[in-house]
Design an enzyme around this catalytic site. Structure first.
Site, mmCIF file in Angstrom:
data_model
loop_
_atom_site.group_PDB
_atom_site.id
_atom_site.type_symbol
_atom_site.label_atom_id
_atom_site.label_comp_id
_atom_site.label_asym_id
_atom_site.label_seq_id
_atom_site.Cartn_x
_atom_site.Cartn_y
_atom_site.Cartn_z
ATOM 1 C CD GLU A 37 -2.481 1.760 0.266
ATOM 2 O OE1 GLU A 37 -3.281 0.996 -0.281
ATOM 3 O OE2 GLU A 37 -2.277 2.932 -0.121
ATOM 4 C CB ILE A 53 -25.168 1.825 0.075
ATOM 5 C CG1 ILE A 53 -25.609 3.157 0.695
ATOM 6 C CG2 ILE A 53 -26.373 0.996 -0.344
ATOM 7 C CD1 ILE A 53 -26.226 4.108 -0.293
ATOM 8 C CG HIS A 55 -26.003 -0.644 -4.042
ATOM 9 N ND1 HIS A 55 -27.108 0.148 -3.894
ATOM 10 C CD2 HIS A 55 -24.937 0.188 -4.089
ATOM 11 C CE1 HIS A 55 -26.725 1.414 -3.861
ATOM 12 N NE2 HIS A 55 -25.428 1.476 -3.973
ATOM 13 C CB SER A 350 -20.455 2.361 -9.600
ATOM 14 O OG SER A 350 -21.404 3.139 -8.966
ATOM 15 C CB SER A 354 -22.288 -3.805 -2.994
ATOM 16 O OG SER A 354 -22.595 -2.484 -2.663
ATOM 17 C CB CYS A 416 -18.574 14.019 19.109
ATOM 18 S SG CYS A 416 -18.239 15.778 19.325
ATOM 19 C CB CYS A 454 -10.742 14.035 20.183
ATOM 20 S SG CYS A 454 -11.138 13.921 18.430
#
Lengths: 499, 419
Positions: A37, A53, A55, A350, A354, A416, A454
């Site tokens: 990486e 999401i 999908h 895209s 998922s 928070c 923080c």
């Protein structure tokens, strides 16, 4: 560090959702695998800018069979995967809305296409009273919705981190801050991958470099695709909006169920998206005034009138890469490079998040063996990975037990999101060296004050645990030092001469 | 002050800033036995320990002090009355029954209190909540966070700084950074007038030759890893950037001073009703919130100009909290106090009329030769009023005797027109 004597079976380039998924899959087999990486941490590329999401296979207008199939299977696999890796996952369902008869007609076509793609828990609802019962805050102007049950939400960075930790626990070697600069092939079809941290020799390469996959492919002479894609602007809405919508609710966009959306996340906040546009350079993730104020805000208000812009705590943008080229159709580009077939390109796009579990299997269990990789199952593969315990999510009794073992779990650093020092120290143990690395592993800094409280404390803890001066701690790796000078440095000319 | 772990108390005070600390001292001075003061930070004082500039204590101590000096004086008072403070302790839960859950290095504990004083103060509005567009590099800080980095941690955020917002903290940081040898490229303010105190406008901006642009806002932030520059433009009456007026400047740091919001997470948890105009709890003349026995003082109610006033209002809340703990439930039908013309907000929001009361307000827009009226029962003239200066109206008892309807507080006068 020279590794030319030791030959890897597979080198994976890029620790985003694609590379991390393949790494974990390959860690189930007796193989020597390295995951490289270039950024300071995993998931610092396109994946961190994605929405969360999962999908369920409702297709868009374009022909993307790999993606469509991948989504369905990925959605089915994701729950078990998240359970094994201790990553949040929640099925919330999806409603694509119609505001008029024309859109209702479009919804019916989408329903048909979806059924053909294999989506089953699906219905078009025209009973407005029922729609309002399901989503009380949705606009009164919505006349129908296409409702599907299986759409879910998870955590993109949570999953990548979980995949990498489990892969490493099962023998994969992870190298961060390691940028591939040159790749050569010898007569035996061994690749030598040269990086800024040394050379790696390997039999197979998986190019999962996301936005930079074309650059990496170019190193081996593969110019069959280039990476373009789109920038997608989004807004995170305050946790106090929890419950304003329960499902992913989404507009149609020219007949495609891919318009703007409002969606709950696994973290109790809401995400509003997306202003989608092409940009001057790939990887541009700047937000724009027009995108936020003139597109997202009014579209959000039209769909859910009580969700006003003052609830926004963070606008951001992600860049979704896409392989384009003479033979590219806009679908995922997952194929061996014909000239050197043991070099596998793996560009998602895209819905990549998922589809990732399915695409990882496709690469690891179909393509790699097809070009020669032998897979022998590991008898001691352990699929289970435990996340850092979060005091925000557990009972007071469990918090007390944690504090007994390590008192730092009682010292709250992020107000928070209620994140303790114990969690932050554990995150550093697990590989975080930057403020964003802490953020993705613990959520410190993701709440409504966005790190105002923080931030300095997290920097101080990083400085202490890494034994580095605070003036060297970065936000997200090289070039992003947070507080570069000590007081009096500028007056004394200690750092650089004054202008 | 010795550290203390307790399960059941008379008064629990959340936050040991100038408000909470003052409240705790007052409660002890007034005879309260069991008072616990809870502070999330490593030390008491709230935000004051990082406020090394002076201007504190002019009213309360009749001395000119720095932030640490002011807290030091309060700490001496606390010592005299024997006050128990729990530092490194974050209240992570609070309910209507006045049970707090607090996390410390030693344990997680439940504290049952007869009455509670909310003293959590404010937090700064961040980049996201004003939806400032552009890249998201390192080098963008809220002014208070930068202040903590410099004055407590000893690190500078950068060397070439743009500041957005002319609130007090923005102006003070402009001076602070200039004194450290940084270049302040400019200070930008969206409104046509300066947002903070005149004292700071003079002593921080004018005295240090900081270029100031009012009616301007930032339209873009540039830089992938670290801030490299910003674009800013003049804005029109609708706060939209005027095309063609956009300019770009190089900088490596952007400080934001774009508003303070009362820290009301615990208030919401406890079911306390929030005033949408202040973001803080609705309170009555006793500083009591909509939950009986939960009181609030200081900046958590509304943003005060001076720490001195924070301490004073919290002391009043303390006396009432003590009375409540001793069994007084403050009966009486309340009439609403409502913000009217050119009034941004008023505090308190409900009064019985049984006692004289101080009404605090801020105007929305600068105006001269004004009359501020409280319903039909009280009027006061002012030569000049501005949003940065909190106004206090002391309403005597006799004026409130015939209180029979809600009171609208309005400010009528010549509102400033800026070109």
């Amino acid at each position: 560090m020279e590794n030319t004597e030791c030959i890897y079976d597979v080198i994976i380039i890029g620790a985003g959702i694609a590379g991390a998924s393949v790494a974990r899959e390959l860690s189930k087999y007796e193989l020597k695998v390295a995951l490289l990486e270039k950024e300071a941490d995993v998931c610092f590329g396109a994946t961190k800018g994605t929405h969360s999401i999962v999908h369920c296979g409702i297709p868009g207008n374009r022909h993307t069979p790999l993606r469509n199939r991948g989504e369905i299977i990925g959605n089915l696999m994701m729950e078990q995967l998240c359970s094994e890796l201790d990553v949040p996952f929640q099925r919330i369902g999806k409603m694509v809305v119609a505001f008029n008869e024309k859109e209702l007609g479009e919804l019916k076509k989408v329903e048909e296409k979806s059924r053909r793609n294999g989506v089953i828990d699906l219905e078009t609802i025209t009973d407005q009273a029922r729609i309002k019962r399901m989503e009380p805050n949705i606009s009164d102007d919505v006349i129908a919705v296409l409702y599907t049950k299986n759409t879910a939400v998870s955590s993109p960075w949570g999953l990548v981190i979980g995949l990498c930790e489990n892969a490493v626990a099962n023998g994969v070697e992870l190298f961060v801050n390691t940028c591939v600069q040159k790749i050569t092939v010898d007569k035996e079809q061994h690749f030598t991958v040269q990086t800024n941290k040394g050379c790696f020799k390997t039999n197979y390469v998986v190019n999962a470099a996301g936005i930079y996959a074309d650059n990496v492919a170019g190193l081996i002479g593969d110019d069959s695709f280039i990476i373009s894609g789109t920038r997608q602007q989004r807004m995170i809405m305050d946790k106090k909006c929890k419950g304003i919508v329960e499902h992913l609710v989404r507009y149609l966009d020219k007949g495609s169920p891919t318009g703007d959306f409002i969606c709950p996340t696994v973290y109790d906040d809401l995400i509003v998206g997306s202003k989608v546009e092409e940009t001057e350079y790939k990887g541009d993730v700047a937000t724009t005034r027009e995108g936020l104020e003139e597109w997202l805000v009014p579209h959000c208000l039209r769909l859910v009138p009580i969700l006003g812009p003052s609830n926004c705590i963070k606008p951001f943008a992600g860049f979704i890469p896409k392989a384009m080229g003479e033979n590219a159709t806009g679908d995922y580009w997952i194929k061996p490079f014909p000239k050197h077939p043991r070099f596998i390109n793996m560009v998602l796009g895209s819905s990549g998040f998922s589809a990732s579990p399915a695409m990882a299997e496709y690469v690891a269990l179909e393509i790699l063996p097809y070009v020669g990789l032998k897979l022998r199952e590991k008898k001691d593969f352990n699929p289970i990975r435990k996340d850092i315990p979060h005091i925000n999510e557990i009972s007071n009794k469990k918090i007390a037990e944690l504090i007994n073992k390590d008192p730092r779990y009682g010292r709250v650093i992020c107000r928070c999101e209620t994140v303790s020092e114990g969690e932050i120290v554990e995150a550093i143990k697990r590989g975080a060296t930057t403020r964003d690395g802490i953020k993705f592993r613990t959520r410190a800094g993701m709440g409504r004050c966005q790190g105002g409280f923080c931030g300095p404390r997290v920097l101080k803890i990083l400085s202490r645990e890494l034994n580095k001066p605070l003036s060297e701690i970065t936000r997200k790796g090289e070039g992003s030092i947070e507080a570069p000078y000590k007081t009096k440095d500028l007056l004394n000319g200690t750092k650089e001469s004054r202008q | 002050m010795k550290k203390l772990l307790k399960k059941s108390v008379d008064i629990a005070i959340i936050g040991a800033g100038p408000g909470g600390l003052g409240a705790a001292i007052k409660a002890r001075e007034a005879g309260a036995k069991d008072v616990v003061l809870i502070e999330r930070s490593e030390e008491i004082g709230g935000v004051l320990p990082q406020c090394i500039h002076n201007g504190f204590g002019l009213h309360y101590f009749k001395e000119e002090l720095t932030g640490p000096g002011y807290i030091h004086n309060l700490a001496k008072k606390a010592e005299k009355v024997g006050l128990d403070v729990m530092t490194h302790t974050m209240v992570i839960g609070l309910n209507k029954e006045k049970v707090l859950t607090a996390a410390t290095k030693n344990s997680i504990m439940e504290i049952h209190a007869k009455s509670i004083i909310l003293g959590m103060g404010c937090r700064e509005r961040a980049r996201g909540s004003i939806r400032l567009p552009g890249d998201r590099p390192a080098g963008v800080f809220t002014a208070g966070t930068a202040q903590r980095l410099i004055n407590i941690e000893g690190n500078l955020p950068g060397r070439k700084v743009v500041i957005l917002g002319s609130g007090d903290i923005g102006m003070i940081m402009a001076r602070r950074l200039k004194l450290e040898g940084a270049e302040i490229v400019c200070l930008l303010e969206m409104m046509p007038f300066i947002g903070g105190l005149i004292r700071n406008e003079v002593q921080c901006l004018r005295d240090f030759n900081i270029p100031v642009y009012t009616s301007h806002t930032i339209t873009d932030i540039i830089g992938r890893e670290r801030v490299e520059g910003i674009k800013f433009a003049k804005i029109d009456k609708d706060r939209k950037p005027i095309p063609g007026s956009e300019r770009k400047v190089e900088c490596d740091t952007l400080l934001l001073s774009v508003g303070l919001i009362p820290e009301n997470e615990l208030s919401i948890m406890a079911g306390v009703e929030i005033n949408p105009l202040t973001g803080g709890p609705l309170v009555d003349e006793n500083w009591q919130t909509s939950v009986p026995g939960i009181f609030a003082g200081g900046n958590v109610v509304h943003v005060h100009d001076l720490a001195d006033y924070v301490t004073e209002s919290s002391e009043q809340a303390a006396l009432k909290a003590l009375q409540y703990a001793e069994g007084n439930v403050f009966e009486g039908k309340r009439k609403k106090v409502i913000a009217g013309h050119n009034v941004r907000y008023v505090v308190p929001n409900g009064i019985t009329g049984n006692n004289p009361v101080d009404i605090y307000l801020r105007v929305s827009w600068p105006a001269k030769n004004v009359v501020i009226s409280v319903g039909e029962i009280y009027k006061k003239k002012f030569d000049y009023v501005r949003p940065s200066e909190q106004i206090r109206l002391s309403i005597p008892g006799e004026k409130l005797k015939k209180l029979d309807k809600d009171l609208v507080v309005s400010c009528e006068g010549e509102e400033e027109i800026f070109n």
